[in-house]
Design a protein around this motif. Structure first.
Motif, PDB file in Angstrom:
ATOM      1  N   THR A 107       0.842  -1.203   0.000  1.00  0.00           N
ATOM      2  CA  THR A 107       0.000   0.000   0.000  1.00  0.00           C
ATOM      3  C   THR A 107       0.874   1.249   0.000  1.00  0.00           C
ATOM      4  O   THR A 107       0.639   2.191  -0.763  1.00  0.00           O
ATOM      5  CB  THR A 107      -0.911   0.018   1.246  1.00  0.00           C
ATOM      6  OG1 THR A 107      -1.718  -1.164   1.243  1.00  0.00           O
ATOM      7  CG2 THR A 107      -1.812   1.236   1.242  1.00  0.00           C
ATOM      8  N   THR A 110       2.505   1.860  -3.489  1.00  0.00           N
ATOM      9  CA  THR A 110       1.635   1.838  -4.675  1.00  0.00           C
ATOM     10  C   THR A 110       2.109   2.890  -5.672  1.00  0.00           C
ATOM     11  O   THR A 110       2.454   4.009  -5.290  1.00  0.00           O
ATOM     12  CB  THR A 110       0.169   2.113  -4.273  1.00  0.00           C
ATOM     13  OG1 THR A 110      -0.290   1.040  -3.446  1.00  0.00           O
ATOM     14  CG2 THR A 110      -0.728   2.206  -5.496  1.00  0.00           C
ATOM     15  N   ALA A 133      -0.479  -1.051  -9.132  1.00  0.00           N
ATOM     16  CA  ALA A 133      -1.576  -0.137  -9.463  1.00  0.00           C
ATOM     17  C   ALA A 133      -2.476   0.098  -8.259  1.00  0.00           C
ATOM     18  O   ALA A 133      -2.950   1.211  -8.031  1.00  0.00           O
ATOM     19  CB  ALA A 133      -2.392  -0.686 -10.631  1.00  0.00           C
ATOM     20  N   GLU A 134      -2.698  -0.966  -7.501  1.00  0.00           N
ATOM     21  CA  GLU A 134      -3.514  -0.840  -6.281  1.00  0.00           C
ATOM     22  C   GLU A 134      -3.253  -2.035  -5.380  1.00  0.00           C
ATOM     23  O   GLU A 134      -2.764  -3.081  -5.837  1.00  0.00           O
ATOM     24  CB  GLU A 134      -5.002  -0.748  -6.622  1.00  0.00           C
ATOM     25  CG  GLU A 134      -5.547  -1.958  -7.355  1.00  0.00           C
ATOM     26  CD  GLU A 134      -7.027  -1.799  -7.721  1.00  0.00           C
ATOM     27  OE1 GLU A 134      -7.794  -2.699  -7.326  1.00  0.00           O
ATOM     28  OE2 GLU A 134      -7.387  -0.819  -8.384  1.00  0.00           O
ATOM     29  N   ASP A 136      -5.173  -4.101  -1.952  1.00  0.00           N
ATOM     30  CA  ASP A 136      -6.295  -4.195  -1.024  1.00  0.00           C
ATOM     31  C   ASP A 136      -5.993  -5.279   0.011  1.00  0.00           C
ATOM     32  O   ASP A 136      -4.843  -5.711   0.144  1.00  0.00           O
ATOM     33  CB  ASP A 136      -7.618  -4.462  -1.762  1.00  0.00           C
ATOM     34  CG  ASP A 136      -7.563  -5.697  -2.651  1.00  0.00           C
ATOM     35  OD1 ASP A 136      -6.812  -6.639  -2.306  1.00  0.00           O
ATOM     36  OD2 ASP A 136      -8.263  -5.739  -3.676  1.00  0.00           O
ATOM     37  N   ILE A 140      -2.702  -7.562  -4.825  1.00  0.00           N
ATOM     38  CA  ILE A 140      -2.336  -6.347  -5.547  1.00  0.00           C
ATOM     39  C   ILE A 140      -2.672  -6.481  -7.037  1.00  0.00           C
ATOM     40  O   ILE A 140      -2.764  -7.584  -7.575  1.00  0.00           O
ATOM     41  CB  ILE A 140      -0.831  -6.029  -5.407  1.00  0.00           C
ATOM     42  CG1 ILE A 140       0.033  -7.188  -5.956  1.00  0.00           C
ATOM     43  CG2 ILE A 140      -0.482  -5.744  -3.970  1.00  0.00           C
ATOM     44  CD1 ILE A 140       1.516  -6.861  -6.013  1.00  0.00           C
ATOM     45  N   THR A 154      -2.764  -5.780 -17.187  1.00  0.00           N
ATOM     46  CA  THR A 154      -2.706  -5.862 -15.725  1.00  0.00           C
ATOM     47  C   THR A 154      -2.973  -7.295 -15.269  1.00  0.00           C
ATOM     48  O   THR A 154      -3.613  -8.074 -15.991  1.00  0.00           O
ATOM     49  CB  THR A 154      -3.754  -4.933 -15.062  1.00  0.00           C
ATOM     50  OG1 THR A 154      -5.065  -5.341 -15.462  1.00  0.00           O
ATOM     51  CG2 THR A 154      -3.515  -3.479 -15.448  1.00  0.00           C
ATOM     52  N   ARG A 156      -3.905  -9.482 -11.483  1.00  0.00           N
ATOM     53  CA  ARG A 156      -4.153  -9.437 -10.045  1.00  0.00           C
ATOM     54  C   ARG A 156      -3.414 -10.611  -9.383  1.00  0.00           C
ATOM     55  O   ARG A 156      -3.584 -11.759  -9.782  1.00  0.00           O
ATOM     56  CB  ARG A 156      -5.652  -9.512  -9.744  1.00  0.00           C
ATOM     57  CG  ARG A 156      -5.965  -9.505  -8.262  1.00  0.00           C
ATOM     58  CD  ARG A 156      -7.394  -9.118  -7.971  1.00  0.00           C
ATOM     59  NE  ARG A 156      -7.652  -7.704  -8.198  1.00  0.00           N
ATOM     60  CZ  ARG A 156      -7.320  -6.740  -7.344  1.00  0.00           C
ATOM     61  NH1 ARG A 156      -6.713  -7.034  -6.213  1.00  0.00           N
ATOM     62  NH2 ARG A 156      -7.595  -5.488  -7.620  1.00  0.00           N
TER      63      ARG A 156
END
Length: 210
Positions: A107, A110, A133-134, A136, A140, A154, A156
């Motif tokens: 985080t 990022t 990119a992000e 949670d 990521i 992208t 995940r």
């Protein structure tokens, strides 16, 4: 690692074998003096070298901090004696191109370039390079640095699949890391100043009462 120690370790990427035994010894010592463990690694470098990577909760780590950690963990390692041969202890900061071992690390960083390796296939691959990119609670989203033909731009990656992750040194990372470090040091100095003021105030009150 025991269940209690495992719960106290919020890292998602941890050691195995003798490195895990050493981590179990040094982690409570680090926590007691205000530091957190990043990584433990026993290598054959210069005979046998035990590398302990640590940092303060705010992410800073000075040369003086490294010396403090070394003085604190040495007696604990001497008592438990997990390494049978003679070794050299090396305490260091994570560095700018640091390993990412906690969810919070992903985080915090990022937007920066990362290289990571997974323990299982993710989108038919085990190695990735790209920007975070992000992030949670579960994983990521990585923007691939150079997507191959037919690959999605992208991917995940779930946290429980990540075996190793490290930031890639870039100009943007250097600027951001130095900025974060400066802010953290200013905050630390401010907190220390407030603590000293509070202590002085208590002393004055005591003198007045007496």
């Amino acid at each position: 690692m025991t269940a209690a120690a495992s719960e106290a370790d919020d890292r998602i990427i941890r050691e195995s074998g003798i490195d895990a035994r050493i981590a179990l010894i040094v982690q409570p010592v680090l926590k007691a003096i205000g530091f957190r463990l990043v990584r433990v690694q026993l290598t054959g470098q210069n005979g046998l070298t035990l590398q302990i990577m640590a940092e303060r909760e705010d992410g800073t780590m000075t040369v003086e901090d490294c010396e403090e950690v070394s003085r604190a963990v040495s007696p604990a390692l001497d008592v438990d004696d997990p390494i049978e041969k003679a070794y050299h202890l090396e305490v260091s900061s994570p560095g700018i191109d640091r390993p990412l071992v906690r969810k919070s690390d992903f985080t915090t960083w990022t937007g920066h370039l990362v290289k990571l390796e997974t323990s299982v296939l993710v989108s038919d691959r085990k190695r990735f390079k790209g920007k975070i990119a992000e992030a949670d609670a579960d994983g990521i989203l990585v923007e691939r640095d150079k997507a191959a033909y037919g690959e999605e731009p992208t991917v995940r990656v779930p946290f429980d699949a990540i075996a190793e992750a490290r930031l890639v040194l870039t100009d943007d990372l250097i600027r951001d890391a130095l900025s974060k470090d400066n802010r953290a040091r200013k905050e630390a100095r401010k907190r220390r100043g407030e603590a000293e003021d509070a202590a002085d105030g208590e002393e004055n009150e005591t003198e007045q009462e007496s």
